[in-house]
Design an enzyme around this catalytic site. Structure first.
Site, PDB file in Angstrom:
ATOM      1  N   HIS A  10      51.291  44.297  75.339  1.00 45.98           N
ATOM      2  CA  HIS A  10      50.001  44.113  74.666  1.00 45.98           C
ATOM      3  C   HIS A  10      49.358  42.794  75.083  1.00 45.98           C
ATOM      4  O   HIS A  10      48.721  42.107  74.278  1.00 45.98           O
ATOM      5  CB  HIS A  10      50.175  44.163  73.142  1.00 45.98           C
ATOM      6  N   THR A  19      49.062  53.872  71.486  1.00 45.57           N
ATOM      7  CA  THR A  19      49.669  52.542  71.511  1.00 45.57           C
ATOM      8  C   THR A  19      50.769  52.473  70.459  1.00 45.57           C
ATOM      9  O   THR A  19      50.539  52.779  69.290  1.00 45.57           O
ATOM     10  CB  THR A  19      48.610  51.460  71.244  1.00 45.57           C
ATOM     11  N   SER A  23      38.975  52.112  73.235  1.00 48.01           N
ATOM     12  CA  SER A  23      39.847  51.782  72.117  1.00 48.01           C
ATOM     13  C   SER A  23      39.446  52.559  70.868  1.00 48.01           C
ATOM     14  O   SER A  23      38.312  53.017  70.726  1.00 48.01           O
ATOM     15  CB  SER A  23      39.768  50.280  71.832  1.00 48.01           C
ATOM     16  N   LYS A  49      51.762  53.955  75.478  1.00 48.09           N
ATOM     17  CA  LYS A  49      51.497  52.571  75.896  1.00 48.09           C
ATOM     18  C   LYS A  49      52.230  51.591  74.986  1.00 48.09           C
ATOM     19  O   LYS A  49      52.124  51.673  73.766  1.00 48.09           O
ATOM     20  CB  LYS A  49      49.994  52.297  75.846  1.00 48.09           C
ATOM     21  N   TYR A 100      44.977  54.240  68.072  1.00 45.52           N
ATOM     22  CA  TYR A 100      45.801  53.513  67.113  1.00 45.52           C
ATOM     23  C   TYR A 100      46.159  54.497  66.005  1.00 45.52           C
ATOM     24  O   TYR A 100      45.275  55.085  65.378  1.00 45.52           O
ATOM     25  CB  TYR A 100      45.055  52.312  66.533  1.00 45.52           C
TER      26      TYR A 100
END
Length: 375
Positions: free
Chosen positions: A272, A169, A119, A248, A143
């Site tokens: 999510h 994402t 992440s 995603k 992100y």
């Protein structure tokens, strides 16, 4: 059948065996804040529950009297060979669950020859994670930042560190209304548990020369929420890297078509984990329409509600090329660090290999919708 039969008849060594047991054990270990952050969903948790119910809506219709003595779970995905069609999904802040944090998860994934998606908001930096398992399959989940230079910097750092794909994402322009986190007064981001990739980034350090906790927190919160994110921004991302880009957070087939038309390399059908828009369609229910729209142009992956090998089989039968698991392996990390993650992975492998064989298939490519019956 490989090593499947070696486990049959063995006495349990004390590790949980059922998904619910892993969750309960993690609940015993973690304070309310971290456990609620991991386990809960957004709103009234309708989508969280529907992700599981969607799998229960299908039964496997097996074939018999087939030679299933040689089951091969390996699959090819974006030029990489996976030992089974399972990836470890990006889950941030893993240091709040166990001191081994993402390092333990990365090592377990590498040992199993499965991709680990790191992440953006990790406890360990993306470079530290990569160094922990140089030979592992590493994907970096991005992100988006409101500062494009920061976005580009993180992507280029991932490239240099040996990551093989970027997972962007797209369903977190705003944070979902997570009532249990609100009740617990808990936010790992505000506690700077996921700040490593920011404070070690040269662009971020230029933006925030005063690296006090208050300034770091304010800068991350300003950058991580992006309600103005559009497809044009993703085209900027395409210009920054030659790595495959996985989009995603797709649920609508029209969005899947857009991703394919713009040249992105794979799609993850995802809500999510029920943590963003409560009331959104379950990932598994959205999957068939996305698969139909994509029509084989790019791989389609799925996450959300996958808890066992039978779930993996059902997702593949409905058209997924591979699945991502999140909460299951993080419960394993919480209970036993790297060894706990490895046990969760191997339990998935054992059950998946037996599910293939007992359903009458030996290869992932042979699984299709005729192996399912809807209740």
């Amino acid at each position: 059948m490989g090593n499947v039969f070696t486990r049959i008849g063995e006495q349990s060594d004390g590790y949980p065996l059922f998904a619910e047991e892993w969750e309960e054990k993690a609940k015993e270990i973690l304070p309310a804040g971290p456990f609620g952050f991991l386990q809960s969903g957004a709103g009234d948790e309708m989508t969280l529950g529907q992700n599981r119910e969607a799998f229960r809506a299908y039964d496997i219709l097996p074939r018999v009297l087939r030679d299933v003595s040689d089951v091969d779970l390996t699959v090819e995905l974006l030029g990489q060979t996976l030992s089974m069609p399972v990836l470890l999904a990006p889950v941030g802040y893993q240091g709040i669950f166990h001191p081994e944090m993402e390092i333990g998860s990365m090592k377990a994934a590498a040992d199993a020859h499965l991709p680990f998606a790191a992440s953006t908001v990790t406890t360990a930096s993306l470079e530290e994670i990569a160094t922990a398992a140089p030979e592992g399959i590493k994907w970096f989940q991005l992100y988006w930042s409101n500062n494009r230079s920061l976005t580009a910097s993180m992507v280029k750092r991932a490239e240099r560190a040996g990551y093989q794909a970027i997972v962007v994402t797209v369903d977190t322009g705003l944070l979902g209304w997570r009532k249990r986190d609100y009740r617990n007064g808990y936010s790992p981001l505000k506690l700077l548990e996921g700040a490593a990739n920011y404070v070690q980034d040269p662009v971020f350090r230029e933006m925030v020369p005063d690296l006090s906790e208050a300034h770091i927190r304010e800068a991350i919160l300003e950058n991580i929420h992006h309600p103005n994110l559009t497809w044009d921004d993703l085209l900027f991302l395409r210009e920054q890297t030659s790595l495959p880009i996985v989009v995603k957070g797709i649920l609508h087939p029209a969005d899947a078509k857009q991703a394919v038309d713009l040249g992105f390399d794979a799609i993850v059908v995802s809500n999510h984990g029920g943590r963003q828009l409560d009331g959104a369609v379950a990932s598994l229910r959205a999957l068939p329409a996305v698969v139909e729209q994509v029509d084989g142009a790019v791989p389609v992956l799925i996450d959300g509600g996958i808890r066992c090998g039978a779930d993996v089989f059902k997702a593949i039968a409905l058209g997924a090329d591979s699945v991502l698991i999140g909460r299951p392996y993080v419960y394993g990390l919480t209970v036993g660090g790297q060894a706990g993650v490895s046990r969760v992975i191997e339990d998935f492998r054992t059950e998946l290999q037996l599910t293939y064989a007992l359903a009458g298939v030996t290869r992932t490519k042979d699984i299709h919708a005729a192996y399912l019956v809807k209740r």
